[in-house]
Design an enzyme around this catalytic site. Structure first.
Site, PDB file in Angstrom:
ATOM      1  N   LYS A  55      82.528  98.360   1.580  1.00  0.00           N
ATOM      2  CA  LYS A  55      82.267  99.797   1.465  1.00  0.00           C
ATOM      3  C   LYS A  55      83.609 100.516   1.375  1.00  0.00           C
ATOM      4  CE  LYS A  55      79.773 103.573   3.840  1.00  0.00           C
ATOM      5  NZ  LYS A  55      78.942 103.949   5.008  1.00  0.00           N
ATOM      6  N   SER A  57      74.478 106.394   4.183  1.00  0.00           N
ATOM      7  CA  SER A  57      75.608 106.577   3.295  1.00  0.00           C
ATOM      8  C   SER A  57      76.091 105.295   2.610  1.00  0.00           C
ATOM      9  CB  SER A  57      76.782 107.165   4.074  1.00  0.00           C
ATOM     10  OG  SER A  57      77.263 106.244   5.027  1.00  0.00           O
ATOM     11  N   SER A  60      73.178 104.753   8.494  1.00  0.00           N
ATOM     12  CA  SER A  60      73.778 104.540   7.174  1.00  0.00           C
ATOM     13  C   SER A  60      73.840 103.089   6.697  1.00  0.00           C
ATOM     14  CB  SER A  60      75.188 105.125   7.135  1.00  0.00           C
ATOM     15  OG  SER A  60      75.151 106.521   6.984  1.00  0.00           O
TER      16      SER A  60
END
Lengths: 95, 484
Positions: free
Chosen positions: B76, B151, B175
């Site tokens: 990420k 997210s 998330s």
């Protein structure tokens, strides 16, 4: 609670966010909704409850006062927007 | 080919049935061909990946067996990667090439993982739909008109479409779990403090926790083995001996006590079809010997409001570091220092980030601290206490991950309705508990996630329950037709 445009501009200033009146107007509705939403906390039964700052209630760990990090000034300054002679450059503060 | 799991690839690499270079090239080709439909990567690091793959092949030839040796993964874009842009989905960090690696990146490199690139995300991890990214929204591989969740939406979409066998995520209020549910994959948020936050760009420091996202529970356990561990560079890292998170995979479920929090089933807003999927999953677990009972989490309705005080407060403080002076975006021709600060931040941050910074600044400002922040911290404790009482009677809690199916891009325009998509995930963050989502069904071609919440440090048990479920079901093996 609802916030108006001037209150949004005041909070934006405290937050160091440039914001004109039109932008402040756009934020006012959403921020008012959020503040109204978190008012649900007013009904909570929290009399005498200790605030919880850390999920495991851990104590701050201490380490020996010894140098552990190497000097990487050049690497860090290489990614700065403006540097000169090893210093970070900003607009003149003192006339 | 794309069906193979991360654990399957590790076995094939160790058996020398495929080289890391071949495998890496295979996934890089998939990304090049398929990612334009999804936008799940911000940066693809093909050259470095192939160099890492060659190094892994050399180590494999020596008979080395480190846990992720030669297997492709994605990070990420919230994890700092030395020499590679680390944007956090923001214009503010678009120019930022990190001078150091996050501990998670260091540990996964040491375990032999090959990084294919950095995945898209909501800006500074603030969002539940991946629509707030400076690099544009990510699309859900099951229906590209819908959101992948957020997210960690880029990681979830990339794994869901099998553009990579595993990816890292971070979970501050859901998330990892919510996008895992929306994209039909397995994702785990560990106990707060398990995975080092060093080099993981901070959003809300008392809630943020990194974790694995992959097809199966076994994959997640294998990745977590590489990611977790004490780190003296993170002051909230938990000092515990190393643990094998795959140790509980083959534990049968006889006598396992599963609690169903009534509040997570009774509330308005739970899609009846989602409920049907969860009920069917409960039957599968009962069939393997688990005992199910209802439990109460009477303060859980206060989770989302408490979170939207605590998280913005911490975010407003953490994001104060972005000042246009030392790194990141700087506005053109600042008139004076105040103009430099306010315009760099005003131009560098997107609207959702600004909104949360302002909420946080307000609740921490003079005269309001007690009314908001202190109150929310007290509510946080009563929410955590609810869990403590529940875990006195049960081993794991089971609930839906999300109240509804993946929604359409643009469907949630007002902030509060977006915030409520994390209604079932946020409580575990406030309490610091481990929790995961795994695929448990499909409705109209869209995946549904099942959430398991465990007691502190009980990740191995959670993964074991999930693995047992995945022995009996095949939801975790399903890949959207366009990406099969």
């Amino acid at each position: 609670m609802s916030v108006d445009t001037s209150e949004v501009r005041r909070i934006a200033h405290l937050s160091r966010l440039a914001m004109n009146d039109d932008q402040a107007r756009d934020f006012a509705g959403g921020l008012s909704d959020i503040f109204a939403f978190v008012e649900q906390l007013d009904g909570a039964a929290i009399e005498g409850v200790e605030p919880m700052a850390h999920p495991l209630d851990a104590e701050q760990r201490l380490r020996p006062d010894a140098v552990t990090e190497p000097d990487r000034r050049d690497a860090y300054q290489a990614i700065a927007p403006a540097v000169e002679g090893g210093l970070y450059l900003v607009p003149r503060v003192i006339e | 080919m794309a069906q193979e799991t991360l654990s399957g690839w590790v076995r094939k690499l160790q058996a020398r049935e495929i080289s890391s270079r071949e495998l890496t090239q295979l996934y890089l080709d998939r990304i090049e061909r398929l990612d334009p439909q999804l936008n799940s990567f911000i940066t693809v690091t093909a050259e470095q990946a192939l160099a890492q793959a060659d190094a892994a092949d050399a180590r494999l030839a020596q008979g080395e067996q480190t846990p992720l040796l030669g297997v492709p993964i994605a990070q990420k874009d919230i994890f700092c990667t030395e020499g590679v842009r680390t944007s956090c989905g923001s214009r503010m960090l678009d120019p930022f090439v990190s001078p150091y690696n996050a501990t998670v990146v260091e540990r996964m490199n040491a375990a032999g993982a090959v990084m294919l690139g950095k995945t898209n995300m909501d800006e500074f991890a603030m969002g539940s739909s991946n629509e707030t990214s400076f690099y544009g929204p990510v699309r859900n591989p099951w229906d590209t008109e819908r959101v992948p969740g957020g997210s960690s939406g880029g990681s979830a979409a990339a794994v869901g479409a099998r553009l990579v066998p595993g990816a890292t995520g971070t979970d501050t209020g859901g998330s990892i779990r919510q996008p895992a549910a929306f994209c039909g994959i397995t994702g785990l948020k560990p106990t707060y403090g398990r995975v080092s936050r060093y080099g993981m760009i901070a959003f809300a420091s008392s809630l943020d926790q990194g974790g694995p996202m992959a097809a199966t529970a076994e994959d997640c356990g294998r990745m977590l083995n590489a990611m977790a561990g004490f780190d003296e560079r993170d002051s909230t890292s938990v000092e515990r001996p190393a643990e094998d998170f795959t140790a509980g995979l083959n534990q049968d479920l006889k006598g396992l006590r599963i609690g169903l929090p009534t509040e997570f089933f009774g509330e308005a807003g739970l899609d009846e079809r989602v409920r049907g999927v969860i009920d069917a999953a409960i039957e599968v677990l009962k069939g393997r010997g688990a005992e199910v009972r209802e439990v109460g989490l009477p303060n859980s309705h206060l989770s989302v409001p408490a979170y939207y005080v605590v998280a913005p407060a911490e975010c407003s403080s953490n994001l104060a570091r972005f000042d246009g002076v030392r790194y990141g975006y700087r506005c053109e021709n600042p008139e004076d220092l105040m103009d430099l600060y306010t315009r760099s931040r005003g131009e560098g941050f997107g609207d959702e980030v600004k909104r949360r910074i302002m909420v946080g600044t307000y609740v921490l400002s003079a005269g309001y601290y007690d009314a908001y922040y202190l109150k929310a911290q007290k509510v946080r404790r009563i929410i955590a206490d609810d869990f403590r009482r529940a875990f006195a009677d049960v081993d794991v809690l089971l609930a839906p991950t999300t109240p509804e199916l993946p929604f359409a891009l643009g469907a949630k325009a007002d902030p509060v309705s977006m915030y409520l998509s994390d209604i079932y995930t946020i409580a575990a963050n406030l309490a610091g508990l481990p929790a995961m989502s795994l695929p448990a069904g499909e409705i109209d071609g869209l995946p549904v996630g099942l959430q398991l919440i465990g007691n502190y440090f009980d990740e191995a048990r959670l993964l074991g329950v999930a693995h047992q479920y995945q022995q009996e079901t095949d939801w975790h093996t399903r890949v959207p037709a366009a990406f099969a």
